[in-house]
Design a protein around this motif. Structure first.
Motif, PDB file in Angstrom:
ATOM      1  N   GLY A  21       0.804  -1.210   0.000  1.00 41.48           N
ATOM      2  CA  GLY A  21       0.000   0.000   0.000  1.00 41.48           C
ATOM      3  C   GLY A  21       0.835   1.257   0.000  1.00 41.48           C
ATOM      4  N   ARG A  22       1.968   1.182  -0.673  1.00 44.64           N
ATOM      5  CA  ARG A  22       2.876   2.343  -0.737  1.00 44.64           C
ATOM      6  C   ARG A  22       2.816   3.019  -2.099  1.00 44.64           C
ATOM      7  N   MET A  23       2.775   2.231  -3.171  1.00 43.68           N
ATOM      8  CA  MET A  23       2.807   2.776  -4.523  1.00 43.68           C
ATOM      9  C   MET A  23       1.387   2.923  -5.069  1.00 43.68           C
ATOM     10  N   LEU A  24       0.974   4.160  -5.300  1.00 44.91           N
ATOM     11  CA  LEU A  24      -0.366   4.460  -5.789  1.00 44.91           C
ATOM     12  C   LEU A  24      -0.265   5.087  -7.176  1.00 44.91           C
ATOM     13  N   ALA A  25      -0.932   4.488  -8.154  1.00 42.31           N
ATOM     14  CA  ALA A  25      -0.969   5.049  -9.506  1.00 42.31           C
ATOM     15  C   ALA A  25      -2.202   5.921  -9.658  1.00 42.31           C
ATOM     16  N   LEU A  26      -2.021   7.110 -10.232  1.00 43.95           N
ATOM     17  CA  LEU A  26      -3.107   8.042 -10.519  1.00 43.95           C
ATOM     18  C   LEU A  26      -3.001   8.491 -11.968  1.00 43.95           C
ATOM     19  N   ASP A  27      -4.137   8.823 -12.555  1.00 45.20           N
ATOM     20  CA  ASP A  27      -4.165   9.371 -13.907  1.00 45.20           C
ATOM     21  C   ASP A  27      -4.183  10.896 -13.791  1.00 45.20           C
ATOM     22  N   ARG A  28      -3.086  11.522 -14.195  1.00 44.55           N
ATOM     23  CA  ARG A  28      -2.942  12.967 -13.999  1.00 44.55           C
ATOM     24  C   ARG A  28      -3.118  13.717 -15.311  1.00 44.55           C
ATOM     25  N   GLU A  29      -3.991  14.739 -15.278  1.00 45.16           N
ATOM     26  CA  GLU A  29      -4.211  15.584 -16.445  1.00 45.16           C
ATOM     27  C   GLU A  29      -3.427  16.884 -16.297  1.00 45.16           C
ATOM     28  N   THR A  30      -2.500  17.111 -17.206  1.00 40.51           N
ATOM     29  CA  THR A  30      -1.749  18.365 -17.272  1.00 40.51           C
ATOM     30  C   THR A  30      -1.522  18.704 -18.742  1.00 40.51           C
ATOM     31  N   GLY A  31      -1.635  19.970 -19.058  1.00 36.36           N
ATOM     32  CA  GLY A  31      -1.384  20.408 -20.421  1.00 36.36           C
ATOM     33  C   GLY A  31      -2.295  19.784 -21.446  1.00 36.36           C
ATOM     34  N   GLY A  32      -3.510  19.407 -21.037  1.00 34.51           N
ATOM     35  CA  GLY A  32      -4.454  18.825 -21.976  1.00 34.51           C
ATOM     36  C   GLY A  32      -4.258  17.353 -22.255  1.00 34.51           C
ATOM     37  N   ARG A  33      -3.276  16.705 -21.611  1.00 36.31           N
ATOM     38  CA  ARG A  33      -3.033  15.267 -21.777  1.00 36.31           C
ATOM     39  C   ARG A  33      -3.103  14.575 -20.434  1.00 36.31           C
ATOM     40  N   THR A  34      -3.554  13.313 -20.459  1.00 36.62           N
ATOM     41  CA  THR A  34      -3.646  12.520 -19.242  1.00 36.62           C
ATOM     42  C   THR A  34      -2.632  11.390 -19.307  1.00 36.62           C
ATOM     43  N   LYS A  35      -1.771  11.296 -18.305  1.00 35.65           N
ATOM     44  CA  LYS A  35      -0.767  10.252 -18.198  1.00 35.65           C
ATOM     45  C   LYS A  35      -0.812   9.656 -16.798  1.00 35.65           C
ATOM     46  N   SER A  45      -0.560  10.966 -26.619  1.00 39.40           N
ATOM     47  CA  SER A  45      -1.657  10.066 -26.259  1.00 39.40           C
ATOM     48  C   SER A  45      -2.110  10.296 -24.829  1.00 39.40           C
ATOM     49  N   ASP A  46      -3.365   9.930 -24.554  1.00 34.04           N
ATOM     50  CA  ASP A  46      -3.895   9.891 -23.197  1.00 34.04           C
ATOM     51  C   ASP A  46      -3.767   8.457 -22.705  1.00 34.04           C
ATOM     52  N   ASP A  47      -2.989   8.234 -21.643  1.00 28.99           N
ATOM     53  CA  ASP A  47      -2.654   6.895 -21.166  1.00 28.99           C
ATOM     54  C   ASP A  47      -3.076   6.752 -19.710  1.00 28.99           C
ATOM     55  N   ASP A  83       1.180  -9.397  -8.085  1.00 25.52           N
ATOM     56  CA  ASP A  83       1.829 -10.713  -8.162  1.00 25.52           C
ATOM     57  C   ASP A  83       2.448 -10.958  -9.535  1.00 25.52           C
ATOM     58  N   SER A  84       1.669 -10.794 -10.576  1.00 22.92           N
ATOM     59  CA  SER A  84       2.132 -11.081 -11.928  1.00 22.92           C
ATOM     60  C   SER A  84       2.706  -9.860 -12.633  1.00 22.92           C
ATOM     61  N   GLY A  85       2.349  -8.666 -12.166  1.00 26.34           N
ATOM     62  CA  GLY A  85       2.763  -7.446 -12.846  1.00 26.34           C
ATOM     63  C   GLY A  85       1.869  -7.061 -14.002  1.00 26.34           C
ATOM     64  N   LEU A  86       0.750  -7.778 -14.210  1.00 28.20           N
ATOM     65  CA  LEU A  86      -0.140  -7.476 -15.319  1.00 28.20           C
ATOM     66  C   LEU A  86      -0.811  -6.118 -15.116  1.00 28.20           C
ATOM     67  N   LEU A  87      -0.833  -5.310 -16.169  1.00 31.73           N
ATOM     68  CA  LEU A  87      -1.464  -3.999 -16.155  1.00 31.73           C
ATOM     69  C   LEU A  87      -2.525  -3.945 -17.243  1.00 31.73           C
ATOM     70  N   LEU A  88      -3.690  -3.391 -16.926  1.00 30.97           N
ATOM     71  CA  LEU A  88      -4.733  -3.099 -17.911  1.00 30.97           C
ATOM     72  C   LEU A  88      -4.744  -1.596 -18.133  1.00 30.97           C
ATOM     73  N   ILE A  89      -4.686  -1.212 -19.381  1.00 27.85           N
ATOM     74  CA  ILE A  89      -4.414   0.167 -19.764  1.00 27.85           C
ATOM     75  C   ILE A  89      -5.489   0.667 -20.715  1.00 27.85           C
ATOM     76  N   SER A  90      -5.789   1.954 -20.623  1.00 27.91           N
ATOM     77  CA  SER A  90      -6.604   2.647 -21.615  1.00 27.91           C
ATOM     78  C   SER A  90      -5.719   3.678 -22.297  1.00 27.91           C
ATOM     79  N   SER A  91      -5.666   3.645 -23.627  1.00 21.35           N
ATOM     80  CA  SER A  91      -4.846   4.607 -24.349  1.00 21.35           C
ATOM     81  C   SER A  91      -5.413   4.825 -25.744  1.00 21.35           C
ATOM     82  N   ASP A  92      -5.234   6.043 -26.247  1.00 21.27           N
ATOM     83  CA  ASP A  92      -5.599   6.323 -27.634  1.00 21.27           C
ATOM     84  C   ASP A  92      -4.355   6.406 -28.516  1.00 21.27           C
ATOM     85  N   ALA A  93      -3.250   5.797 -28.066  1.00 21.63           N
ATOM     86  CA  ALA A  93      -2.036   5.796 -28.875  1.00 21.63           C
ATOM     87  C   ALA A  93      -2.231   5.120 -30.229  1.00 21.63           C
ATOM     88  N   PRO A  94      -2.941   3.980 -30.320  1.00 25.44           N
ATOM     89  CA  PRO A  94      -3.115   3.359 -31.641  1.00 25.44           C
ATOM     90  C   PRO A  94      -3.933   4.206 -32.601  1.00 25.44           C
TER      91      PRO A  94
END
Length: 376
Positions: A170-184, A206-208, A216-227
């Motif tokens: 419970g130390r590493m928290l991921a957030l989606d941050r919007e700056t400069g019109g892009r979300t990363k 892209s917005d990622d 455990d596995s390191g699997l990440l599910l991502i939303s992105s408009d890069a493609p």
């Protein structure tokens, strides 16, 4: 074929939080929701870790208002967040015979022109966190489990959304941050004074966003408009891997909205075999699905009547557990099994991959600060 919408679900019609359906602890032992009985909503705790699930109502001395949120704790108490004027009050609820006890935790002043919401349950279930979002910055608060009431932990420049835990501590928290019109997606290290590091940088324009992660596995599910700019797609990657982020066509369902809500835990070093639970909304209604990266197909499953939509978990053995409530069953937990399908021998089409590399390989999760997940 229409790309699936993958933003978080909107608030319910009664104005309650989108998480009001049901929130489940990280270990699956307890759940909490705002139940309805024809009058005002009231908190309800679900015990899910025993042989049979059961619910305990936690009615207070007042009706709950719009914007109220609840979250179960590992000890069986339920955290409640209430808006009172210009502040948010936090209490821990617990059953006391026929009544409900309330232990006050303190209050957080509402951010000017902003909002405050609870973050998803933290690993361990002993602490709870909230995210206050203002016009120019966002603040992470410890609202339960601290020594002296709510504690301000970190301030992140920009407007943040989402919230995914990346480790068991419970130390590493991921957030989606919007700056400069892009979300990363970025990582906030709560053990180092809120130090912020980039996590997703699939393409410069892209917005990622990070939707789910399994430590455990390191699997990440991502939303992105890069493609395809302006067309968010579901993708998957592995923390610390040099393999490219992939956006499989199997997750693009025509005229449907696909929302991943749980990942199979315990699959150390085998992210491709992890089952990912999906909520699927289409013209025919809402149902559940299960997808594994190695199989490259979605298994469609009928949701039980009264499913607390979008809530559930996947067991280490790969079974899908969905909580539900009907007039006949006040607290139920449906268990759905999904057969394994032999993965195809051929590699995935390179066209499903993200663009060329734009940053160095990521730093493994156990090393801080985290680096970027990219397409090497």
């Amino acid at each position: 074929m229409t790309a699936c919408a993958i933003e978080p679900p909107a608030a319910d019609e009664d104005g309650l939080s989108p998480r009001a359906g049901c929130v489940i602890t990280a270990d699956g032992g307890y759940g909490a929701r705002l139940a309805h009985d024809g009058e005002s909503p009231f908190p309800e705790r679900w015990t899910l870790g025993g042989p049979e699930p059961y619910a305990v109502p936690l009615r207070g001395n007042q009706p709950e208002e719009a914007g109220t949120e609840v979250q179960p704790m590992a000890d069986g108490r339920v955290l409640i967040k209430r808006r009172v004027g210009e502040r948010y009050d936090f209490h821990l609820l617990y059953p006391t015979g026929p009544g409900t006890g309330e232990a006050p935790l303190g209050a957080v002043t509402a951010p000017e022109d902003g909002t405050l919401r609870l973050l998803p349950p933290a690993p361990g279930g002993e602490r709870a966190y909230a995210l206050a979002v203002g016009p120019r910055s966002s603040t992470v608060w410890l609202v339960a489990g601290g020594a002296f009431g709510p504690e301000r932990l970190a301030e992140v420049p920009g407007r943040c959304s989402g919230g995914v835990w990346l480790d068991h501590a419970g130390r590493m928290l991921a957030l989606d941050r919007e700056t400069g019109g892009r979300t990363k997606a970025v990582v906030v290290d709560l053990g180092r004074g809120g130090e912020v590091s980039p996590l997703l940088q699939i393409a410069e324009a892209s917005d990622d966003r990070l939707l789910l992660a399994d430590p455990d596995s390191g699997l990440l599910l991502i939303s992105s408009d890069a493609p395809a700019p302006g067309e968010p797609r579901l993708g998957w990657g592995v923390m610390g891997s040099t393999l490219p982020v992939r956006f499989p066509d199997s997750l693009r369902l025509p005229e449907c909205r696909v929302t991943p809500f749980a990942i199979q835990p315990g699959q150390v070093l085998t992210p491709e075999s992890c089952a990912v639970a999906l909520r699927i909304d289409g013209s025919l209604g809402t149902w559940a699905g299960v997808w594994r990266p190695a199989e490259r197909q979605v298994h469609h499953l009928p949701a039980p009547a009264g499913w607390l939509t979008g809530a559930g978990l996947v067991t280490p053995g790969g079974a899908l557990l969905l909580p539900y409530a009907t007039e006949e069953v006040s607290c139920g937990l449906a268990r759905l099994t999904v057969p394994h399908v032999a993965p195809p021998a051929a590699p995935e089409d390179p066209a499903e991959e993200a663009p060329e590399p734009v940053a160095p390989r990521p730093v493994p999760l156990q090393q801080a600060p985290l680096g970027r997940l990219v397409t090497n």
